[in-house]
Enzyme design. Structure first.
Site, mmCIF file in Angstrom:
data_model
loop_
_atom_site.group_PDB
_atom_site.id
_atom_site.type_symbol
_atom_site.label_atom_id
_atom_site.label_comp_id
_atom_site.label_asym_id
_atom_site.label_seq_id
_atom_site.Cartn_x
_atom_site.Cartn_y
_atom_site.Cartn_z
ATOM 1 C CG ASP A 225 -2.070 0.923 1.144
ATOM 2 O OD1 ASP A 225 -2.296 1.515 0.065
ATOM 3 O OD2 ASP A 225 -2.772 1.080 2.163
ATOM 4 N NE ARG B 110 -1.711 6.533 1.288
ATOM 5 C CZ ARG B 110 -1.847 5.633 2.248
ATOM 6 N NH1 ARG B 110 -1.798 5.996 3.515
ATOM 7 N NH2 ARG B 110 -2.021 4.363 1.953
ATOM 8 N NE ARG C 189 -3.740 7.238 -7.291
ATOM 9 C CZ ARG C 189 -3.681 6.763 -6.037
ATOM 10 N NH1 ARG C 189 -3.419 7.575 -5.050
ATOM 11 N NH2 ARG C 189 -3.896 5.491 -5.799
ATOM 12 C CG HIS D 144 0.589 2.407 -9.168
ATOM 13 N ND1 HIS D 144 0.314 1.974 -7.895
ATOM 14 C CD2 HIS D 144 -0.469 3.172 -9.537
ATOM 15 C CE1 HIS D 144 -0.874 2.450 -7.518
ATOM 16 N NE2 HIS D 144 -1.359 3.180 -8.495
ATOM 17 C CD GLU E 29 -12.821 -5.605 -3.131
ATOM 18 O OE1 GLU E 29 -11.614 -5.908 -2.996
ATOM 19 O OE2 GLU E 29 -13.732 -6.455 -3.165
ATOM 20 N NE ARG F 145 -7.029 2.019 -6.347
ATOM 21 C CZ ARG F 145 -5.954 2.150 -5.604
ATOM 22 N NH1 ARG F 145 -4.835 2.568 -6.141
ATOM 23 N NH2 ARG F 145 -5.989 1.874 -4.327
ATOM 24 C CG LEU G 238 10.419 -16.414 -3.478
ATOM 25 C CD1 LEU G 238 10.204 -16.467 -1.972
ATOM 26 C CD2 LEU G 238 10.782 -14.998 -3.898
ATOM 27 N NE ARG H 233 -3.359 -1.716 4.057
ATOM 28 C CZ ARG H 233 -4.542 -1.892 3.482
ATOM 29 N NH1 ARG H 233 -5.303 -2.911 3.831
ATOM 30 N NH2 ARG H 233 -4.976 -1.050 2.565
ATOM 31 N NE ARG I 276 -8.509 -0.107 4.721
ATOM 32 C CZ ARG I 276 -8.092 1.158 4.786
ATOM 33 N NH1 ARG I 276 -8.397 1.914 5.820
ATOM 34 N NH2 ARG I 276 -7.367 1.661 3.814
HETATM 35 C C1 FPP Z 1 -1.849 0.362 -3.321
HETATM 36 O O1 FPP Z 1 -1.271 1.615 -3.216
HETATM 37 C C2 FPP Z 1 -1.228 -0.345 -4.404
HETATM 38 C C3 FPP Z 1 -1.879 -0.878 -5.466
HETATM 39 C C4 FPP Z 1 -3.329 -0.861 -5.646
HETATM 40 C C5 FPP Z 1 -1.119 -1.495 -6.558
HETATM 41 C C6 FPP Z 1 0.059 -2.297 -6.137
HETATM 42 C C7 FPP Z 1 0.853 -2.543 -7.321
HETATM 43 C C8 FPP Z 1 2.194 -2.509 -7.346
HETATM 44 C C9 FPP Z 1 3.047 -2.305 -6.170
HETATM 45 C C10 FPP Z 1 2.863 -2.711 -8.629
HETATM 46 C C11 FPP Z 1 3.418 -4.069 -8.801
HETATM 47 C C12 FPP Z 1 2.485 -4.967 -9.447
HETATM 48 C C13 FPP Z 1 2.849 -5.865 -10.365
HETATM 49 C C14 FPP Z 1 1.898 -6.832 -10.928
HETATM 50 C C15 FPP Z 1 4.193 -5.912 -10.884
HETATM 51 P P1 FPP Z 1 -2.136 2.906 -3.505
HETATM 52 O O2 FPP Z 1 -1.725 3.448 -4.804
HETATM 53 O O3 FPP Z 1 -3.555 2.575 -3.291
HETATM 54 O O4 FPP Z 1 -1.626 3.875 -2.410
HETATM 55 P P2 FPP Z 1 -2.395 5.104 -1.795
HETATM 56 O O5 FPP Z 1 -3.224 4.527 -0.677
HETATM 57 O O6 FPP Z 1 -1.273 5.941 -1.330
HETATM 58 O O7 FPP Z 1 -3.230 5.740 -2.859
#
Ligand code: FPP
Length: 233
Positions: free
Chosen positions: A12, A16, A25, A29, A59, A63, A123, A178, A184
């Site tokens: 998560d 942010r 954002r 990612h 869910e 987005r 792994l 987390r 959560r």
């Molecule tokens: C939550 O952070 C993160 C996600 C919904 C996506 C997680 C994906 C990755 C870490 C990329 C790697 C994935 C693959 C398949 C290589 P958020 O963006 O919701 O954070 P926020 O709460 O700060 O908005």
């Protein structure tokens, strides 16, 4: 001391983290995808055998189209950049989640990585994508009911039910982390975390370095897991 065989992480805080640096954002990612490689290597070196990462939940379709589209391209980014290294390290790529409902190109990249690495001994790097635990349990219950109706199954024990889940053959989660401060579970591995130790760390996913991981694993090793029993010593 307990050793952590199966580590699950809710990655998560990408959005942010990016915003705090004045970036979109999606850049969070992207940094998050690079961190998948770093943490997989560190977890492997720490002796973890199964690492399950929550990349996209059922869910997350809520987005923006732009963000969903970007996330769907990340498996291709990850494997184009790092698959060779994953293979050299003997990682076995696996997925949980409904791949059929992903864009065809995304599902193909994931299935190809699973196929290419399926005989690797190292792994198990498990990507949870279009995954939701209630849906997983519902699908398992449906399949079990069909098997009973058709005479393929009768009374089930807990182990038997586990084999209907998407994590069939994968041991229960020992430790769930987390990142980014939220406390959560967000519909993640509800059955599999029944006796897991939980940890919520303030670092966002892109800031979750191997050093932070090792600190968490040290703390885990000092926890006293009793699985509902008592210790004799
Ligand atoms: C939550 O952070 C993160 C996600 C919904 C996506 C997680 C994906 C990755 C870490 C990329 C790697 C994935 C693959 C398949 C290589 P958020 O963006 O919701 O954070 P926020 O709460 O700060 O908005």
């Amino acid at each position: 001391m307990s050793s952590c065989r199966h580590l699950a992480i809710i990655m998560d805080g990408n959005g942010r983290w990016a915003k705090a640096q004045g970036k979109p954002r999606t850049m969070g990612h992207l940094a998050g995808a690079d961190n998948v490689r770093n943490i997989a290597i560190a977890a492997n070196e720490a002796g973890v055998k199964y690492l399950t990462l929550y990349a996209f939940s059922t869910e997350n379709w809520k987005r923006s189209e732009e963000e969903v589209g970007y996330l769907m391209k990340l498996p291709a980014y990850l494997f184009q950049k790092y698959m060779r290294e994953f293979m050299e390290r003997g990682f076995r790529i696996r997925t949980i989640g409904e791949l059929d409902r992903l864009p065809a190109a995304t599902a193909k990249v994931l299935r190809d990585a699973e196929e290419e690495s399926k005989d690797n001994p190292g792994l198990n790097l498990i990507i949870a994508i279009n995954y939701g635990s209630r849906r997983e349990i519902l699908l398992a219950a449906r399949k079990y009911a069909e098997d009973v109706r058709d005479g393929r199954a009768n009374d089930l024990e807990e182990d038997g039910f586990s084999s209907y889940l998407m994590t069939d053959g994968i041991p229960d989660v020992d430790f769930l982390i987390r990142t980014s401060g939220e406390q959560r579970i967000s519909n993640y591995l509800l059955w599999q975390i029944a006796y897991a130790e939980l940890m919520f760390v303030p670092e966002s996913w892109p800031e979750f370095t191997p050093e932070v991981l090792n600190r968490c694993l040290d703390a885990y090793a000092h926890r006293d897991r009793r699985f509902g029993g008592v210790h004799e010593s």
